[in-house]
Design a protein around this motif. Sequence first.
Motif, PDB file in Angstrom:
ATOM      1  N   ALA A  97       3.774   6.968  -1.800  1.00  0.00           N
ATOM      2  CA  ALA A  97       4.251   6.950  -3.186  1.00  0.00           C
ATOM      3  C   ALA A  97       5.772   6.998  -3.288  1.00  0.00           C
ATOM      4  O   ALA A  97       6.365   6.350  -4.152  1.00  0.00           O
ATOM      5  CB  ALA A  97       3.638   8.111  -3.964  1.00  0.00           C
ATOM      6  N   ALA A  98       6.415   7.743  -2.411  1.00  0.00           N
ATOM      7  CA  ALA A  98       7.870   7.924  -2.502  1.00  0.00           C
ATOM      8  C   ALA A  98       8.643   6.641  -2.255  1.00  0.00           C
ATOM      9  O   ALA A  98       9.809   6.525  -2.635  1.00  0.00           O
ATOM     10  CB  ALA A  98       8.329   9.002  -1.524  1.00  0.00           C
ATOM     11  N   ILE A  99       8.010   5.667  -1.605  1.00  0.00           N
ATOM     12  CA  ILE A  99       8.693   4.396  -1.328  1.00  0.00           C
ATOM     13  C   ILE A  99       8.024   3.228  -2.048  1.00  0.00           C
ATOM     14  O   ILE A  99       8.157   2.075  -1.642  1.00  0.00           O
ATOM     15  CB  ILE A  99       8.788   4.126   0.191  1.00  0.00           C
ATOM     16  CG1 ILE A  99       7.410   4.141   0.854  1.00  0.00           C
ATOM     17  CG2 ILE A  99       9.708   5.135   0.846  1.00  0.00           C
ATOM     18  CD1 ILE A  99       7.435   3.695   2.309  1.00  0.00           C
ATOM     19  N   GLY A 100       7.311   3.544  -3.113  1.00  0.00           N
ATOM     20  CA  GLY A 100       6.744   2.492  -3.952  1.00  0.00           C
ATOM     21  C   GLY A 100       5.430   1.924  -3.483  1.00  0.00           C
ATOM     22  O   GLY A 100       4.962   0.914  -4.026  1.00  0.00           O
ATOM     23  N   LEU A 101       4.789   2.541  -2.485  1.00  0.00           N
ATOM     24  CA  LEU A 101       3.471   2.089  -2.011  1.00  0.00           C
ATOM     25  C   LEU A 101       2.436   2.997  -2.672  1.00  0.00           C
ATOM     26  O   LEU A 101       2.139   4.090  -2.183  1.00  0.00           O
ATOM     27  CB  LEU A 101       3.394   2.156  -0.485  1.00  0.00           C
ATOM     28  CG  LEU A 101       4.457   1.344   0.258  1.00  0.00           C
ATOM     29  CD1 LEU A 101       4.310   1.489   1.771  1.00  0.00           C
ATOM     30  CD2 LEU A 101       4.394  -0.135  -0.132  1.00  0.00           C
ATOM     31  N   THR A 102       1.913   2.554  -3.785  1.00  0.00           N
ATOM     32  CA  THR A 102       1.065   3.396  -4.627  1.00  0.00           C
ATOM     33  C   THR A 102      -0.341   3.518  -4.062  1.00  0.00           C
ATOM     34  O   THR A 102      -0.804   2.681  -3.280  1.00  0.00           O
ATOM     35  CB  THR A 102       0.978   2.809  -6.041  1.00  0.00           C
ATOM     36  OG1 THR A 102       0.309   1.528  -5.962  1.00  0.00           O
ATOM     37  CG2 THR A 102       2.361   2.623  -6.652  1.00  0.00           C
ATOM     38  N   ASP A 103      -1.031   4.566  -4.499  1.00  0.00           N
ATOM     39  CA  ASP A 103      -2.434   4.725  -4.126  1.00  0.00           C
ATOM     40  C   ASP A 103      -3.243   3.516  -4.580  1.00  0.00           C
ATOM     41  O   ASP A 103      -4.167   3.069  -3.884  1.00  0.00           O
ATOM     42  CB  ASP A 103      -3.004   6.000  -4.756  1.00  0.00           C
ATOM     43  CG  ASP A 103      -2.438   7.261  -4.124  1.00  0.00           C
ATOM     44  OD1 ASP A 103      -1.827   7.168  -3.042  1.00  0.00           O
ATOM     45  OD2 ASP A 103      -2.619   8.345  -4.718  1.00  0.00           O
ATOM     46  N   HIS A 104      -2.905   2.972  -5.743  1.00  0.00           N
ATOM     47  CA  HIS A 104      -3.627   1.801  -6.253  1.00  0.00           C
ATOM     48  C   HIS A 104      -3.474   0.615  -5.304  1.00  0.00           C
ATOM     49  O   HIS A 104      -4.442  -0.117  -5.050  1.00  0.00           O
ATOM     50  CB  HIS A 104      -3.111   1.439  -7.643  1.00  0.00           C
ATOM     51  CG  HIS A 104      -3.791   0.261  -8.260  1.00  0.00           C
ATOM     52  ND1 HIS A 104      -5.123   0.254  -8.591  1.00  0.00           N
ATOM     53  CD2 HIS A 104      -3.304  -0.990  -8.599  1.00  0.00           C
ATOM     54  CE1 HIS A 104      -5.451  -0.923  -9.099  1.00  0.00           C
ATOM     55  NE2 HIS A 104      -4.370  -1.687  -9.123  1.00  0.00           N
ATOM     56  N   SER A 105      -2.266   0.436  -4.751  1.00  0.00           N
ATOM     57  CA  SER A 105      -2.060  -0.690  -3.833  1.00  0.00           C
ATOM     58  C   SER A 105      -2.878  -0.509  -2.559  1.00  0.00           C
ATOM     59  O   SER A 105      -3.357  -1.493  -1.976  1.00  0.00           O
ATOM     60  CB  SER A 105      -0.575  -0.850  -3.496  1.00  0.00           C
ATOM     61  OG  SER A 105      -0.082   0.249  -2.756  1.00  0.00           O
ATOM     62  N   TYR A 106      -3.061   0.728  -2.136  1.00  0.00           N
ATOM     63  CA  TYR A 106      -3.891   0.969  -0.946  1.00  0.00           C
ATOM     64  C   TYR A 106      -5.363   0.713  -1.251  1.00  0.00           C
ATOM     65  O   TYR A 106      -6.094   0.145  -0.423  1.00  0.00           O
ATOM     66  CB  TYR A 106      -3.692   2.408  -0.448  1.00  0.00           C
ATOM     67  CG  TYR A 106      -2.448   2.570   0.413  1.00  0.00           C
ATOM     68  CD1 TYR A 106      -2.415   2.074   1.706  1.00  0.00           C
ATOM     69  CD2 TYR A 106      -1.322   3.203  -0.076  1.00  0.00           C
ATOM     70  CE1 TYR A 106      -1.281   2.203   2.500  1.00  0.00           C
ATOM     71  CE2 TYR A 106      -0.181   3.341   0.703  1.00  0.00           C
ATOM     72  CZ  TYR A 106      -0.172   2.837   1.994  1.00  0.00           C
ATOM     73  OH  TYR A 106       0.952   2.954   2.775  1.00  0.00           O
ATOM     74  N   LYS A 107      -5.802   1.107  -2.434  1.00  0.00           N
ATOM     75  CA  LYS A 107      -7.197   0.858  -2.814  1.00  0.00           C
ATOM     76  C   LYS A 107      -7.468  -0.640  -2.918  1.00  0.00           C
ATOM     77  O   LYS A 107      -8.526  -1.125  -2.480  1.00  0.00           O
ATOM     78  CB  LYS A 107      -7.508   1.556  -4.133  1.00  0.00           C
ATOM     79  CG  LYS A 107      -7.559   3.084  -4.017  1.00  0.00           C
ATOM     80  CD  LYS A 107      -7.755   3.762  -5.359  1.00  0.00           C
ATOM     81  CE  LYS A 107      -9.146   3.549  -5.901  1.00  0.00           C
ATOM     82  NZ  LYS A 107      -9.380   4.320  -7.156  1.00  0.00           N
ATOM     83  N   LEU A 108      -6.507  -1.388  -3.478  1.00  0.00           N
ATOM     84  CA  LEU A 108      -6.680  -2.843  -3.551  1.00  0.00           C
ATOM     85  C   LEU A 108      -6.775  -3.472  -2.162  1.00  0.00           C
ATOM     86  O   LEU A 108      -7.442  -4.495  -1.971  1.00  0.00           O
ATOM     87  CB  LEU A 108      -5.512  -3.470  -4.320  1.00  0.00           C
ATOM     88  CG  LEU A 108      -5.474  -3.250  -5.834  1.00  0.00           C
ATOM     89  CD1 LEU A 108      -4.224  -3.889  -6.429  1.00  0.00           C
ATOM     90  CD2 LEU A 108      -6.731  -3.851  -6.489  1.00  0.00           C
ATOM     91  N   ALA A 109      -6.098  -2.858  -1.182  1.00  0.00           N
ATOM     92  CA  ALA A 109      -6.129  -3.374   0.193  1.00  0.00           C
ATOM     93  C   ALA A 109      -7.401  -2.989   0.926  1.00  0.00           C
ATOM     94  O   ALA A 109      -7.646  -3.470   2.039  1.00  0.00           O
ATOM     95  CB  ALA A 109      -4.914  -2.858   0.961  1.00  0.00           C
TER      96      ALA A 109
END
Length: 371
Positions: free
Chosen positions: A41-53
Motif C-alpha cells: 500500500a505504501a508504494i501504490g500497490l493496493t490490496d485491490h490490485s493484488y486481488k485482481l491479479a
Amino acid sequence: MRIGVPREIKDQEYRVGLTPASVRELVSRGHQVVVQAGAGAAIGLTDHSYKLAGAQLAGDAEEVFASAEMIVKVKEPQPSERALLKPGQILYAYLHLAADREQTSELVKSGAVCIAYETVTAPDGSLPLLAPMSEVAGRMSVQVAAAYLEKPRGGMGVLLGGVPGVAPGHVVVIGAGVVGANAIQMAVGMGARVTVLDRNVDRLRHLGLVYGNRLVTLYSSADAIERALLAADAVIGAVLVPGAEAPRLVTRAMVARMKGGSVVVDVAIDQGGCFETSRPTSHSDPTYVVDGVLHYCVTNMPAAVARTSTFALNNATIGYAMALADKGWSRALKEDPCLRAGLNICQGNVTYAAVASSHGCTYVPTERVLG
C-alpha cells in the motif's frame, strides 16, 4: 505451490516481495499466492490490485507464514518472522548472513530452506538478483553524500558540482563493481571530481575508457586509499565479496585523518561494512559522527525509493521464483547451478562456505543436502 508474501517490517522498509504483475505470473501457472493486507500500500500497490491479479489476502503475517510453502520477501526476516518459519519451508529473500550470527543461528534452527538473493550467481560470475539493488544503492549513495555535505545536515557545506570559480567536491569510490560504477555515473553527472579505487585493472581500464579525464582510476592499496581519503569530501564504500563479510579496507586511523565534515556512505554495510568505523543504521536514525566525519550506514538504502526498487527487484527475482514454485526447491536447485549458489541454509545445515567460515559453523556442501 502456495506462496506467501508478508508485509516487510524492517524500519521504514516499504518494498514488497511480489508485485501484482508477479503474482499474476505465478497464479497463471497454477500456484496460489497469499499476500498480507497492506503489503504494498505504501508504494501504490493496493490490496485491490493484488486481488485482481489473483492473490488471496491475509490479515497478518502469522496467517501468511502458517499456510505458505514458500515465503517471498525483500529483506532478511526479523526475529518475530524467523519464529514463524517451519521446517522445509522455502525462504526466498536477501539474507546477508555472513555479518549476522543471530539470524544465521535462528535460520539453522528453523529447519527452513533459505535461498539468498545476493548469492544467486550467473554463469559469468555476476550476481543477477543483487545487481538491481546495487544499481539503486550506487546511484543513491551519491545523492545521499551530496545531501549530507550540506551544512544543516552536518557536512562541511560543499556543493559537489561546484560553481564557476569554485572547485567541485571530491568523491572517492572504493570498489568498481556494480555499486561503484553506478556511484561514478551519478558523481560524474553531478560535476564532481571523482576517484575510484579497485584491484581489477581491467575494470579500471574500462571505466577509464568510458569517462576519460573526468575520472581518476587508482589501483587499490592501503597507501592509495589513505591518500585518496585525505583529499575526499565524500567517500562511497562499494566493496563486495559475494556472500562473505566485507573487508575492512578503511581503518579508524585513516578516518581520523579525513577532513572534518566529510561524509562516508558505506554501501557494504549489509555485509558488515568496509570502514572500521561503520555500524548499521536505519532510515529513522541514518547517521552518526566519528572523529568529525559523518557516517551514513543504512542497511536498506533502496527502501528510500521503494517503488522503483520493488519493480527493479521483481524483474530479476520472478524467474527463479517461478522455477522454485513449478519444480520444488530440490529439483529446481539440482537443475540450475545458478540458483543452487543461492542456497545458504538448508534444513539445519549451513550450505554456503563463506557464511560457515564467518561464524565457525560446519559447512555442508549443497550437493550433499541435495543427494
